[in-house]
Design a protein around this motif. Structure first.
Motif, PDB file in Angstrom:
ATOM      1  N   GLY A 102       0.781  -1.237   0.000  1.00 16.63           N
ATOM      2  CA  GLY A 102       0.000   0.000   0.000  1.00 16.63           C
ATOM      3  C   GLY A 102       0.811   1.285   0.000  1.00 16.63           C
ATOM      4  N   ALA A 103       2.127   1.199  -0.153  1.00 15.99           N
ATOM      5  CA  ALA A 103       2.959   2.399  -0.077  1.00 15.99           C
ATOM      6  C   ALA A 103       3.302   2.985  -1.443  1.00 15.99           C
ATOM      7  N   ASN A 104       2.901   2.311  -2.508  1.00 15.67           N
ATOM      8  CA  ASN A 104       3.236   2.788  -3.846  1.00 15.67           C
ATOM      9  C   ASN A 104       2.102   2.485  -4.829  1.00 15.67           C
ATOM     10  N   GLY A 105       2.085   3.209  -5.922  1.00 17.92           N
ATOM     11  CA  GLY A 105       1.250   2.884  -7.064  1.00 17.92           C
ATOM     12  C   GLY A 105      -0.219   2.674  -6.756  1.00 17.92           C
ATOM     13  N   MET A 106      -0.754   1.558  -7.270  1.00 22.19           N
ATOM     14  CA  MET A 106      -2.174   1.257  -7.112  1.00 22.19           C
ATOM     15  C   MET A 106      -2.562   1.113  -5.651  1.00 22.19           C
ATOM     16  N   GLY A 107      -1.692   0.487  -4.870  1.00 16.72           N
ATOM     17  CA  GLY A 107      -1.983   0.309  -3.445  1.00 16.72           C
ATOM     18  C   GLY A 107      -2.099   1.627  -2.721  1.00 16.72           C
ATOM     19  N   LEU A 108      -1.212   2.554  -3.045  1.00 15.91           N
ATOM     20  CA  LEU A 108      -1.242   3.870  -2.411  1.00 15.91           C
ATOM     21  C   LEU A 108      -2.512   4.622  -2.785  1.00 15.91           C
ATOM     22  N   GLU A 109      -2.878   4.620  -4.067  1.00 16.75           N
ATOM     23  CA  GLU A 109      -4.108   5.308  -4.475  1.00 16.75           C
ATOM     24  C   GLU A 109      -5.323   4.709  -3.793  1.00 16.75           C
ATOM     25  N   THR A 110      -5.322   3.400  -3.616  1.00 12.53           N
ATOM     26  CA  THR A 110      -6.428   2.739  -2.929  1.00 12.53           C
ATOM     27  C   THR A 110      -6.455   3.136  -1.457  1.00 12.53           C
ATOM     28  N   ALA A 111      -5.289   3.182  -0.825  1.00 12.00           N
ATOM     29  CA  ALA A 111      -5.219   3.607   0.574  1.00 12.00           C
ATOM     30  C   ALA A 111      -5.745   5.035   0.729  1.00 12.00           C
ATOM     31  N   GLY A 150       1.368   0.710 -28.923  1.00 16.33           N
ATOM     32  CA  GLY A 150      -0.069   0.501 -28.850  1.00 16.33           C
ATOM     33  C   GLY A 150      -0.653   0.362 -27.471  1.00 16.33           C
ATOM     34  N   VAL A 151       0.138   0.549 -26.424  1.00 18.59           N
ATOM     35  CA  VAL A 151      -0.379   0.432 -25.064  1.00 18.59           C
ATOM     36  C   VAL A 151      -1.212   1.649 -24.701  1.00 18.59           C
ATOM     37  N   GLU A 152      -2.374   1.412 -24.099  1.00 21.92           N
ATOM     38  CA  GLU A 152      -3.186   2.473 -23.503  1.00 21.92           C
ATOM     39  C   GLU A 152      -3.115   2.324 -21.987  1.00 21.92           C
ATOM     40  N   PHE A 153      -2.735   3.396 -21.311  1.00 24.12           N
ATOM     41  CA  PHE A 153      -2.609   3.337 -19.859  1.00 24.12           C
ATOM     42  C   PHE A 153      -3.907   3.754 -19.172  1.00 24.12           C
ATOM     43  N   ALA A 154      -4.152   3.130 -18.026  1.00 25.87           N
ATOM     44  CA  ALA A 154      -5.257   3.541 -17.167  1.00 25.87           C
ATOM     45  C   ALA A 154      -4.680   4.210 -15.928  1.00 25.87           C
ATOM     46  N   PRO A 155      -5.378   5.181 -15.342  1.00 25.74           N
ATOM     47  CA  PRO A 155      -4.865   5.842 -14.143  1.00 25.74           C
ATOM     48  C   PRO A 155      -5.057   4.978 -12.899  1.00 25.74           C
ATOM     49  N   PRO A 156      -4.166   5.057 -11.921  1.00 27.12           N
ATOM     50  CA  PRO A 156      -4.307   4.250 -10.707  1.00 27.12           C
ATOM     51  C   PRO A 156      -5.568   4.574  -9.921  1.00 27.12           C
ATOM     52  N   GLU A 157      -6.106   5.778 -10.104  1.00 26.63           N
ATOM     53  CA  GLU A 157      -7.345   6.140  -9.403  1.00 26.63           C
ATOM     54  C   GLU A 157      -8.494   5.204  -9.780  1.00 26.63           C
ATOM     55  N   ALA A 200      -8.120  -7.202 -12.028  1.00 28.34           N
ATOM     56  CA  ALA A 200      -7.091  -7.466 -13.036  1.00 28.34           C
ATOM     57  C   ALA A 200      -6.674  -6.198 -13.759  1.00 28.34           C
ATOM     58  N   PRO A 201      -5.651  -5.502 -13.261  1.00 28.58           N
ATOM     59  CA  PRO A 201      -5.099  -4.373 -14.020  1.00 28.58           C
ATOM     60  C   PRO A 201      -4.274  -4.879 -15.194  1.00 28.58           C
ATOM     61  N   CYS A 202      -4.031  -4.004 -16.140  1.00 33.51           N
ATOM     62  CA  CYS A 202      -3.058  -4.293 -17.189  1.00 33.51           C
ATOM     63  C   CYS A 202      -1.981  -3.218 -17.103  1.00 33.51           C
ATOM     64  N   TYR A 203      -2.013  -2.245 -17.976  1.00 30.78           N
ATOM     65  CA  TYR A 203      -1.010  -1.182 -17.913  1.00 30.78           C
ATOM     66  C   TYR A 203      -1.591   0.014 -17.161  1.00 30.78           C
ATOM     67  N   ILE A 204      -1.017   0.291 -16.001  1.00 29.61           N
ATOM     68  CA  ILE A 204      -1.451   1.384 -15.145  1.00 29.61           C
ATOM     69  C   ILE A 204      -0.340   2.416 -15.080  1.00 29.61           C
ATOM     70  N   LYS A 205      -0.681   3.671 -15.207  1.00 26.96           N
ATOM     71  CA  LYS A 205       0.318   4.736 -15.094  1.00 26.96           C
ATOM     72  C   LYS A 205       0.989   4.672 -13.726  1.00 26.96           C
ATOM     73  N   SER A 206       2.300   4.782 -13.716  1.00 26.03           N
ATOM     74  CA  SER A 206       3.028   4.683 -12.455  1.00 26.03           C
ATOM     75  C   SER A 206       4.330   5.457 -12.534  1.00 26.03           C
ATOM     76  N   ALA A 207       4.660   6.106 -11.421  1.00 19.25           N
ATOM     77  CA  ALA A 207       5.919   6.839 -11.346  1.00 19.25           C
ATOM     78  C   ALA A 207       7.118   5.890 -11.299  1.00 19.25           C
ATOM     79  N   ILE A 208       6.853   4.608 -11.019  1.00 18.67           N
ATOM     80  CA  ILE A 208       7.937   3.635 -10.938  1.00 18.67           C
ATOM     81  C   ILE A 208       8.529   3.384 -12.324  1.00 18.67           C
ATOM     82  N   ARG A 209       7.702   3.484 -13.361  1.00 16.47           N
ATOM     83  CA  ARG A 209       8.131   3.240 -14.732  1.00 16.47           C
ATOM     84  C   ARG A 209       8.766   4.509 -15.302  1.00 16.47           C
TER      85      ARG A 209
END
Length: 321
Positions: free
Chosen positions: A34-43, A237-244, A216-225
């Motif tokens: 929960g400290a990064n990315g999708m987990g953090l946005e969920t927290a 051809g990748v479309e990103f989804a926001p972590p929100e 099931a996420p696929c490509y999620i925008k992340s500061a880690i990348r």
């Protein structure tokens, strides 16, 4: 215990219905990774609605900063989910510190990817001795999440049998559970495994008043990348989804007690305007071999998820003579 119906296929989840956010106030939520990315946005999203959030993660420095940011209804517990003892500490801390000494919602989000190194992939020198691979991705993503599930069940069953409590378990999976992802050997295997856990557990979870679902996420925008790698992916051809959108999806599952045994996929907004949709590929609805055998399997596997049920049964589940 909370009464839930037996799982049966009734069609896909209506994702156009917004989450009922008001029911989250004072709920106790555990989020691994929960400290990064999708987990953090969920927290962030759950804490904003008044839930008490326990963030479990290896990143101690970042975890402490996040708690300072989110406020007094959050806490951080350092945790390596591959270690059973670390996870026990997380659940004990959540029970001890939450407003109602409860554990209502568990989001098993922690995981690692191919970027951490997949020892199944390299081709070793055929003239040298074989090299035993490290299965770190499987140990974290699959075994670690199974630990989370086992502990969630244990602590859910301590929960008071009241309408204001819940027993909700959500796993972060991946779209690779349905599509081929070359070279992602351990990662794909682990996410398939979690989907398999959801599909088999959903048949008995009602017996303990527990819901289990898969995101099931696929490509999620992340500061880690890196920005350069993200640009390269977009060019292919990748479309990103926001972590929100992941956070909203988690919230939809956590606030609707009618949802059990479903896989929701995080999509670009061009695919689903909510940012997520029911995959609707976890049931055999067409007449034929698979549906017939699924129905047979449900008849012959009679196990009840209740204490003492197996006393009169063999290890295979047959009745003892």
């Amino acid at each position: 215990m909370p009464q839930l119906p037996r799982y049966e296929y009734t069609g896909p989840v209506d994702c156009s219905i917004p989450p009922n956010r008001k029911v989250l106030k004072d709920k106790s939520v555990i989020i691994t990774g929960g400290a990064n990315g999708m987990g953090l946005e969920t927290a962030r999203a759950f804490a904003a609605e008044g839930a008490f959030v326990t963030i479990a993660d290896l990143d101690y420095v970042r975890g402490k900063k996040i708690v300072e940011e989110l406020g007094s209804n959050t806490q951080f517990v350092k945790c390596n989910i591959a270690l059973w003892e670390d996870q026990v500490n997380v659940f004990e801390a959540a029970i001890k510190s939450s407003p109602h000494r409860s554990c209502d919602i568990v989001i098993a989000n922690a995981g690692i990817s191919r970027a951490s190194g997949d020892d199944l992939w390299p081709l070793d020198d055929p003239n040298a001795p074989p090299v035993k691979p490290k299965l770190n991705i499987v140990n974290v993503n699959l075994i670690g999440t199974m630990y989370t599930w086992k502990l969630a069940v244990h602590y859910f069953r301590k929960q008071p049998d009241t309408e204001d409590r819940d027993r909700c378990f959500i796993m972060t999976g991946s779209l690779v559970s349905w599509i081929d992802s070359p070279a992602n050997w351990q990662y794909t295997s682990s996410k398939y495994g979690l989907r398999g856990l959801m599909r088999t557990a959903r048949r008995n979870t009602h017996e303990q008043g527990i819901r289990i679902n898969y995101v099931a996420p696929c490509y999620i925008k992340s500061a880690i990348r890196s920005a350069a790698y993200e640009a390269e992916l977009i060019s292919k051809g990748v479309e990103f989804a926001p972590p929100e959108d992941v956070a909203t999806c988690m919230m939809r599952l956590a606030t609707d007690r009618t949802i059990n045994g479903h896989s929701l996929m995080i999509t670009p907004r061009s695919v689903a305007k909510e940012g997520f949709m029911d995959v609707n590929m976890d049931d055999h609805v067409d007449e034929g071999f698979f549906k017939r055998n699924q129905e047979t399997q449900l008849r012959i596997i009679e196990d009840k998820w209740e204490p003492g049920w197996s006393k009169g049964r063999t290890a295979e589940g047959a009745k003892k003579e």
